[in-house]
Write a protein that holds these residues in place. Sequence first.
Motif, PDB file in Angstrom:
ATOM      1  N   LEU A  55      19.965 100.146 -44.391  1.00  0.00           N
ATOM      2  CA  LEU A  55      19.887  99.579 -45.743  1.00  0.00           C
ATOM      3  C   LEU A  55      19.768 100.666 -46.796  1.00  0.00           C
ATOM      4  O   LEU A  55      20.402 100.599 -47.842  1.00  0.00           O
ATOM      5  N   GLU A  56      18.921 101.636 -46.530  1.00  0.00           N
ATOM      6  CA  GLU A  56      18.618 102.689 -47.491  1.00  0.00           C
ATOM      7  C   GLU A  56      18.468 104.007 -46.736  1.00  0.00           C
ATOM      8  O   GLU A  56      17.395 104.293 -46.199  1.00  0.00           O
ATOM      9  N   PRO A  57      19.526 104.815 -46.681  1.00  0.00           N
ATOM     10  CA  PRO A  57      19.504 106.033 -45.853  1.00  0.00           C
ATOM     11  C   PRO A  57      18.418 107.035 -46.212  1.00  0.00           C
ATOM     12  O   PRO A  57      18.042 107.855 -45.373  1.00  0.00           O
ATOM     13  N   THR A  58      17.893 106.983 -47.448  1.00  0.00           N
ATOM     14  CA  THR A  58      16.874 107.954 -47.849  1.00  0.00           C
ATOM     15  C   THR A  58      15.450 107.454 -47.629  1.00  0.00           C
ATOM     16  O   THR A  58      14.497 108.078 -48.090  1.00  0.00           O
ATOM     17  N   ILE A  59      15.310 106.322 -46.932  1.00  0.00           N
ATOM     18  CA  ILE A  59      13.952 105.808 -46.675  1.00  0.00           C
ATOM     19  C   ILE A  59      13.196 106.811 -45.809  1.00  0.00           C
ATOM     20  O   ILE A  59      13.764 107.481 -44.954  1.00  0.00           O
ATOM     21  N   ASP A  60      11.904 106.925 -46.059  1.00  0.00           N
ATOM     22  CA  ASP A  60      11.079 107.909 -45.364  1.00  0.00           C
ATOM     23  C   ASP A  60      10.072 107.185 -44.481  1.00  0.00           C
ATOM     24  O   ASP A  60       9.392 106.264 -44.930  1.00  0.00           O
ATOM     25  N   PHE A  61       9.986 107.606 -43.233  1.00  0.00           N
ATOM     26  CA  PHE A  61       9.005 107.006 -42.334  1.00  0.00           C
ATOM     27  C   PHE A  61       8.610 108.031 -41.281  1.00  0.00           C
ATOM     28  O   PHE A  61       9.391 108.886 -40.879  1.00  0.00           O
ATOM     29  N   GLU A  62       7.363 107.938 -40.878  1.00  0.00           N
ATOM     30  CA  GLU A  62       6.838 108.822 -39.841  1.00  0.00           C
ATOM     31  C   GLU A  62       5.700 108.088 -39.143  1.00  0.00           C
ATOM     32  O   GLU A  62       4.742 107.676 -39.817  1.00  0.00           O
ATOM     33  N   ARG A 221      15.492  99.256 -55.031  1.00  0.00           N
ATOM     34  CA  ARG A 221      16.315 100.288 -55.663  1.00  0.00           C
ATOM     35  C   ARG A 221      15.953 100.490 -57.125  1.00  0.00           C
ATOM     36  O   ARG A 221      15.935 101.624 -57.620  1.00  0.00           O
ATOM     37  N   VAL A 222      15.645  99.403 -57.826  1.00  0.00           N
ATOM     38  CA  VAL A 222      15.214  99.533 -59.225  1.00  0.00           C
ATOM     39  C   VAL A 222      13.901 100.301 -59.303  1.00  0.00           C
ATOM     40  O   VAL A 222      13.739 101.209 -60.130  1.00  0.00           O
ATOM     41  N   MET A 223      12.961  99.968 -58.417  1.00  0.00           N
ATOM     42  CA  MET A 223      11.668 100.639 -58.468  1.00  0.00           C
ATOM     43  C   MET A 223      11.793 102.114 -58.083  1.00  0.00           C
ATOM     44  O   MET A 223      11.067 102.962 -58.588  1.00  0.00           O
ATOM     45  N   TYR A 224      12.718 102.416 -57.195  1.00  0.00           N
ATOM     46  CA  TYR A 224      12.962 103.821 -56.873  1.00  0.00           C
ATOM     47  C   TYR A 224      13.502 104.550 -58.095  1.00  0.00           C
ATOM     48  O   TYR A 224      13.069 105.671 -58.413  1.00  0.00           O
ATOM     49  N   GLU A 225      14.440 103.926 -58.793  1.00  0.00           N
ATOM     50  CA  GLU A 225      14.976 104.535 -60.016  1.00  0.00           C
ATOM     51  C   GLU A 225      13.867 104.781 -61.034  1.00  0.00           C
ATOM     52  O   GLU A 225      13.808 105.845 -61.666  1.00  0.00           O
TER      53      GLU A 225
END
Length: 233
Positions: A55-62, A221-225
């Motif tokens: 969905l969102e390739p730049t999502i961060d998870f660990e 996506r809006v909140m990321y922007e």
Amino acid sequence: MDFKGFPKEALLFLDSIRKNNNKEWFEVHRSEYEEYILNPSRAFVQEMGDHLMALEPTIDFEPKINKSLFRIYRDTRRMGANKAPLKSRIGIIFTQGSSGSRLQKSSFYLHFSPDELFVSAGVRWFEKPLLDAYREYIGDEERRVALDKLLKNIETKGYKTIEKGYKRYPRGFSPEMPSVDLSLYKGMAVYKILEPNLIENGDLLIETLYKIYEDMLPLQRVMYEISLRVKEE
């Protein structure tokens, strides 16, 4: 480490915390926490994170504490904080953005307890830098109206927007402005509440969450922007 779902003992363990909320009890039962909660949570983060990248390739998870996972111990030092030392709900977060507090990044979030499975996207509350960036963003009428329309569209799919946090319009906003009520929010996120037992079925949980997060993606996506507009202090 394949995710098979959380064992049925997970919710029972969280219920036991409510009845035995002290560090001494927890240390005796730490191995159960690791087996029923922590290890499955790590597997879930990896599995769900891999799916979210579609969905969102730049999502961060660990799959680590203080990354996608939260500590079981509550920070009781903060003024007004719940003074019970242990949390009886488990939070998991997938963020977007490289700097700042994870709770001030646009995120896909969930928590589960014996009462509910809470699923959301966005930012649930703003600290001042992000609040300023949000208000600057919606200060533009075209963007504000578009965000209002976006939220209404998400709500038609069965989701809810978090409650407003202010009663008075902030400086720069007035009642005659279209969609002005967006200026009354202390955060901006949408959510859905599901039955907690869903966590026990790994495939169904991943499938259900993926569909929910796909529906919530436009707000994410809006909140990321908006988060990219935060000014350095």
